[in-house]
Design a protein around this motif. Sequence first.
Motif, PDB file in Angstrom:
ATOM      1  N   LYS A 185       0.827  -1.209   0.000  1.00  0.00           N
ATOM      2  CA  LYS A 185       0.000   0.000   0.000  1.00  0.00           C
ATOM      3  C   LYS A 185       0.862   1.260   0.000  1.00  0.00           C
ATOM      4  CE  LYS A 185      -4.170  -2.090   1.383  1.00  0.00           C
ATOM      5  NZ  LYS A 185      -4.096  -3.246   2.274  1.00  0.00           N
ATOM      6  N   SER A 186       2.030   1.169   0.665  1.00  0.00           N
ATOM      7  CA  SER A 186       2.892   2.347   0.736  1.00  0.00           C
ATOM      8  C   SER A 186       4.056   2.245  -0.251  1.00  0.00           C
ATOM      9  CB  SER A 186       3.432   2.498   2.161  1.00  0.00           C
ATOM     10  OG  SER A 186       4.095   1.302   2.520  1.00  0.00           O
ATOM     11  N   GLU A 187       4.023   1.226  -1.074  1.00  0.00           N
ATOM     12  CA  GLU A 187       5.158   0.940  -1.967  1.00  0.00           C
ATOM     13  C   GLU A 187       4.816   1.372  -3.397  1.00  0.00           C
ATOM     14  OE1 GLU A 187       8.581   0.103  -3.106  1.00  0.00           O
ATOM     15  OE2 GLU A 187       8.323  -0.794  -1.117  1.00  0.00           O
ATOM     16  N   ALA A 188       5.682   2.224  -3.976  1.00  0.00           N
ATOM     17  CA  ALA A 188       5.430   2.677  -5.337  1.00  0.00           C
ATOM     18  C   ALA A 188       5.821   1.614  -6.358  1.00  0.00           C
ATOM     19  CB  ALA A 188       6.188   3.966  -5.596  1.00  0.00           C
ATOM     20  N   LYS A 189       6.749   0.738  -5.957  1.00  0.00           N
ATOM     21  CA  LYS A 189       7.238  -0.264  -6.909  1.00  0.00           C
ATOM     22  C   LYS A 189       6.968  -1.679  -6.407  1.00  0.00           C
ATOM     23  CE  LYS A 189      10.990   2.532  -8.741  1.00  0.00           C
ATOM     24  NZ  LYS A 189      12.341   2.965  -8.414  1.00  0.00           N
ATOM     25  N   PRO A 190       5.758  -2.185  -6.644  1.00  0.00           N
ATOM     26  CA  PRO A 190       5.417  -3.507  -6.116  1.00  0.00           C
ATOM     27  C   PRO A 190       6.298  -4.624  -6.674  1.00  0.00           C
ATOM     28  CG  PRO A 190       3.666  -2.669  -7.552  1.00  0.00           C
ATOM     29  CD  PRO A 190       4.621  -1.544  -7.325  1.00  0.00           C
ATOM     30  N   ILE A 191       6.756  -4.479  -7.924  1.00  0.00           N
ATOM     31  CA  ILE A 191       7.570  -5.549  -8.516  1.00  0.00           C
ATOM     32  C   ILE A 191       8.903  -5.667  -7.789  1.00  0.00           C
ATOM     33  CG2 ILE A 191       8.845  -6.218 -10.605  1.00  0.00           C
ATOM     34  CD1 ILE A 191       6.455  -5.437 -12.212  1.00  0.00           C
ATOM     35  N   LYS A 192       9.438  -4.511  -7.406  1.00  0.00           N
ATOM     36  CA  LYS A 192      10.706  -4.513  -6.682  1.00  0.00           C
ATOM     37  C   LYS A 192      10.524  -5.238  -5.338  1.00  0.00           C
ATOM     38  CE  LYS A 192      14.288  -1.367  -5.155  1.00  0.00           C
ATOM     39  NZ  LYS A 192      14.000  -0.532  -3.994  1.00  0.00           N
ATOM     40  N   GLU A 198      13.448  -8.233 -13.644  1.00  0.00           N
ATOM     41  CA  GLU A 198      13.104  -8.492 -15.041  1.00  0.00           C
ATOM     42  C   GLU A 198      12.297  -9.788 -15.175  1.00  0.00           C
ATOM     43  OE1 GLU A 198      12.708  -7.249 -18.619  1.00  0.00           O
ATOM     44  OE2 GLU A 198      13.729  -6.076 -17.089  1.00  0.00           O
ATOM     45  N   MET A 199      12.771 -10.843 -14.488  1.00  0.00           N
ATOM     46  CA  MET A 199      12.085 -12.153 -14.543  1.00  0.00           C
ATOM     47  C   MET A 199      10.683 -12.050 -13.954  1.00  0.00           C
ATOM     48  SD  MET A 199      14.920 -14.889 -13.343  1.00  0.00           S
ATOM     49  CE  MET A 199      16.426 -15.170 -14.254  1.00  0.00           C
ATOM     50  N   ILE A 200      10.574 -11.306 -12.837  1.00  0.00           N
ATOM     51  CA  ILE A 200       9.270 -11.149 -12.183  1.00  0.00           C
ATOM     52  C   ILE A 200       8.309 -10.419 -13.126  1.00  0.00           C
ATOM     53  CG2 ILE A 200       8.084 -10.083 -10.213  1.00  0.00           C
ATOM     54  CD1 ILE A 200       9.925 -11.832  -8.814  1.00  0.00           C
ATOM     55  N   LYS A 201       8.841  -9.354 -13.727  1.00  0.00           N
ATOM     56  CA  LYS A 201       8.012  -8.540 -14.618  1.00  0.00           C
ATOM     57  C   LYS A 201       7.497  -9.383 -15.793  1.00  0.00           C
ATOM     58  CE  LYS A 201       9.321  -4.073 -14.952  1.00  0.00           C
ATOM     59  NZ  LYS A 201      10.284  -3.058 -15.387  1.00  0.00           N
ATOM     60  N   LYS A 202       8.425 -10.131 -16.394  1.00  0.00           N
ATOM     61  CA  LYS A 202       8.061 -10.982 -17.540  1.00  0.00           C
ATOM     62  C   LYS A 202       6.989 -11.983 -17.158  1.00  0.00           C
ATOM     63  CE  LYS A 202      11.789 -11.500 -20.874  1.00  0.00           C
ATOM     64  NZ  LYS A 202      13.110 -12.147 -20.948  1.00  0.00           N
ATOM     65  N   THR A 203       7.159 -12.602 -15.987  1.00  0.00           N
ATOM     66  CA  THR A 203       6.198 -13.610 -15.533  1.00  0.00           C
ATOM     67  C   THR A 203       4.817 -12.985 -15.373  1.00  0.00           C
ATOM     68  OG1 THR A 203       8.017 -14.657 -14.364  1.00  0.00           O
ATOM     69  CG2 THR A 203       5.815 -15.390 -13.777  1.00  0.00           C
ATOM     70  N   ILE A 204       4.776 -11.801 -14.777  1.00  0.00           N
ATOM     71  CA  ILE A 204       3.496 -11.119 -14.558  1.00  0.00           C
ATOM     72  C   ILE A 204       2.824 -10.772 -15.888  1.00  0.00           C
ATOM     73  CG2 ILE A 204       2.490  -8.957 -13.699  1.00  0.00           C
ATOM     74  CD1 ILE A 204       4.358  -9.171 -11.293  1.00  0.00           C
ATOM     75  N   ASN A 244       3.412 -12.218 -18.874  1.00  0.00           N
ATOM     76  CA  ASN A 244       3.034 -13.462 -19.562  1.00  0.00           C
ATOM     77  C   ASN A 244       1.733 -14.045 -19.031  1.00  0.00           C
ATOM     78  OD1 ASN A 244       5.198 -13.428 -21.233  1.00  0.00           O
ATOM     79  ND2 ASN A 244       6.441 -14.875 -20.046  1.00  0.00           N
ATOM     80  N   LEU A 245       1.528 -13.913 -17.740  1.00  0.00           N
ATOM     81  CA  LEU A 245       0.333 -14.503 -17.134  1.00  0.00           C
ATOM     82  C   LEU A 245      -0.840 -13.526 -17.094  1.00  0.00           C
ATOM     83  CD1 LEU A 245       1.992 -16.374 -14.133  1.00  0.00           C
ATOM     84  CD2 LEU A 245       1.061 -17.415 -16.195  1.00  0.00           C
ATOM     85  N   ASN A 246      -0.579 -12.319 -17.598  1.00  0.00           N
ATOM     86  CA  ASN A 246      -1.640 -11.320 -17.638  1.00  0.00           C
ATOM     87  C   ASN A 246      -2.172 -10.982 -16.238  1.00  0.00           C
ATOM     88  OD1 ASN A 246      -3.038  -9.571 -19.171  1.00  0.00           O
ATOM     89  ND2 ASN A 246      -4.097 -11.142 -20.396  1.00  0.00           N
ATOM     90  N   LEU A 247      -1.254 -10.921 -15.286  1.00  0.00           N
ATOM     91  CA  LEU A 247      -1.644 -10.622 -13.901  1.00  0.00           C
ATOM     92  C   LEU A 247      -1.505  -9.125 -13.637  1.00  0.00           C
ATOM     93  CD1 LEU A 247       0.228 -13.523 -12.071  1.00  0.00           C
ATOM     94  CD2 LEU A 247      -2.242 -13.215 -12.108  1.00  0.00           C
ATOM     95  N   SER A 248      -2.178  -8.665 -12.579  1.00  0.00           N
ATOM     96  CA  SER A 248      -2.056  -7.261 -12.193  1.00  0.00           C
ATOM     97  C   SER A 248      -0.746  -7.064 -11.439  1.00  0.00           C
ATOM     98  CB  SER A 248      -3.229  -6.877 -11.295  1.00  0.00           C
ATOM     99  OG  SER A 248      -2.853  -5.839 -10.418  1.00  0.00           O
ATOM    100  N   GLU A 249      -0.110  -5.896 -11.625  1.00  0.00           N
ATOM    101  CA  GLU A 249       1.119  -5.605 -10.885  1.00  0.00           C
ATOM    102  C   GLU A 249       0.852  -5.443  -9.399  1.00  0.00           C
ATOM    103  OE1 GLU A 249       3.873  -2.580 -11.947  1.00  0.00           O
ATOM    104  OE2 GLU A 249       4.040  -3.291 -14.002  1.00  0.00           O
ATOM    105  N   GLU A 253      -4.996 -18.786  -5.961  1.00  0.00           N
ATOM    106  CA  GLU A 253      -4.775 -19.578  -7.178  1.00  0.00           C
ATOM    107  C   GLU A 253      -3.797 -18.874  -8.132  1.00  0.00           C
ATOM    108  OE1 GLU A 253      -8.260 -21.057  -9.755  1.00  0.00           O
ATOM    109  OE2 GLU A 253      -8.433 -21.906  -7.733  1.00  0.00           O
ATOM    110  N   GLN A 254      -4.005 -17.555  -8.274  1.00  0.00           N
ATOM    111  CA  GLN A 254      -3.115 -16.780  -9.149  1.00  0.00           C
ATOM    112  C   GLN A 254      -1.689 -16.762  -8.608  1.00  0.00           C
ATOM    113  OE1 GLN A 254      -5.597 -13.221  -9.289  1.00  0.00           O
ATOM    114  NE2 GLN A 254      -5.757 -13.444 -11.511  1.00  0.00           N
ATOM    115  N   LEU A 255      -1.575 -16.716  -7.286  1.00  0.00           N
ATOM    116  CA  LEU A 255      -0.253 -16.733  -6.670  1.00  0.00           C
ATOM    117  C   LEU A 255       0.453 -18.064  -6.974  1.00  0.00           C
ATOM    118  CD1 LEU A 255       1.875 -15.464  -4.817  1.00  0.00           C
ATOM    119  CD2 LEU A 255       0.599 -16.321  -2.850  1.00  0.00           C
ATOM    120  N   LEU A 256      -0.307 -19.141  -6.916  1.00  0.00           N
ATOM    121  CA  LEU A 256       0.260 -20.459  -7.217  1.00  0.00           C
ATOM    122  C   LEU A 256       0.726 -20.554  -8.661  1.00  0.00           C
ATOM    123  CD1 LEU A 256      -2.057 -22.980  -5.346  1.00  0.00           C
ATOM    124  CD2 LEU A 256       0.434 -22.982  -5.318  1.00  0.00           C
TER     125      LEU A 256
END
Length: 395
Positions: A158-165, A179-185, A187-192, A200-203
């Motif tokens: 909630k207080s983080e501007a960069k959730p991927i980081k 980079e790998m995290i971003k690509k995975t997200i 590819n899977l069409n998930l929300s950042e 289920e999405q986490l799995l």
Amino acid sequence: MLIGIVGKANVGKSTFFKAATLAEVEIAPYPFTTIKANEGVGFVKTICPETEFKIKCKPNHGFCLEGFRFIPVKLLDVAGLVPGAHLGKGLGNKFLDDLRQADALIHIIDASGTTNEEGKPTQGYDPCKDIKFLEDEIDKWFYNIIGEKWKMLIRKIKSEAKPIKLLAEQFSGLKINEEMIKKTIINLNLSERFSEWTDEQLLVFVKQLRRSSKPLIIAANKIDLPGAKENYAKLRADFPNYIIIPCSAESELALREAARDNLIKYISGEKNFKIKSENLNEKQKKALEFIKEKILIRFIEGTGIQTCLNHAIFSLLNHIVVYPVENETHLCDKDHNVLPDAHLLPKGSTALDLAFAVHTDIGKDFIAAIDARSHMRLAKDHELKDNDIIRIMTR
Ligand SMILES: Nc1nc2c(ncn2[C@@H]2O[C@H](COP(=O)(O)OP(=O)(O)O)[C@@H](O)[C@H]2O)c(=O)[nH]1
Ligand SMILES: [Mg+2]
């Protein structure tokens, strides 16, 4: 780059490791600084440009045999997988710890079906089960890494501007980057905003992240034993999207030891060998004959060990080989060593990337590069091809 050799107990990991790290010829000291007991140097095999240019190369690292260049790569004999490893207890912990550093995995399974879950002798075990078993353990481990901190992470996001980081930080130490995290997200069409993910999405996310960060091939080992070929066919049918290589680590080890002892001439990955010595006894002759008839003649991959290593570097990790030289006419360095270095670089690497791979200073002082085949001048962002021979010009 580090290739992990993984699998449950007694499938042949150490035999594979020993065979892969035993060089047929005396080699120059390896280019890797720290090496632990279960780490060693294996080699990928490629066609050396020495044949094309009708010259003789002089590698600083690795070696060249009859036009085949063997380039060093680090291998890790990972502790055997035990059921429940993801809980991180005892030997399971060691397995996961070893695994962290690996860029790609060679999963060894006993294709003959004579080793059970715990590594004990049995009959008729279905090796297909091992593929799922290993992947499930790693997936559960990955899941636990964030699952345990999930509530805290959701508060933080909630207080983080960069959730991927934030997500990437959880996996640091596993050779997983943003980079790998971003690509995975993507590819899977998930929300950042991962706080919105369902369980289920986490799995699905951790499974995909495991696939891309620890890509693997299957070595269907002990292919020399009865029943292994039938199981191999079943494996191929059940796992059509996997690279599965029939292997006989024990045969490769026997061939390499015989070559080292000057009894035979054998180049890893080839489908034949030549007897060199009169000193072979009947038993040795019979064993070699068996390997020739049951393995080398029958499988296009030979014993399979070389094919596994090549697939790990060139297919899974998508690397190319590039030869930097200081003199593009004679393809040598300033001491007249021909094609002294062979660099493994990710596909897409540029002339400047090569310069930095050679030395940071060379990278910093880069002016241009020259392609030794075409004699064309290349800009820093020019994408290199496999087998390129490149001179780098510096200030
Ligand atoms: N028949 C056959 N036996 C093998 C092969 N590779 C390994 N083994 C045998 O399988 C047993 C376990 O091998 P090891 O490398 O110690 O397995 P690890 O526990 O996975 O490291 C040993 O008796 C090996 O000789 C193979 O390709 N064919
Ligand atoms: Mg072992």
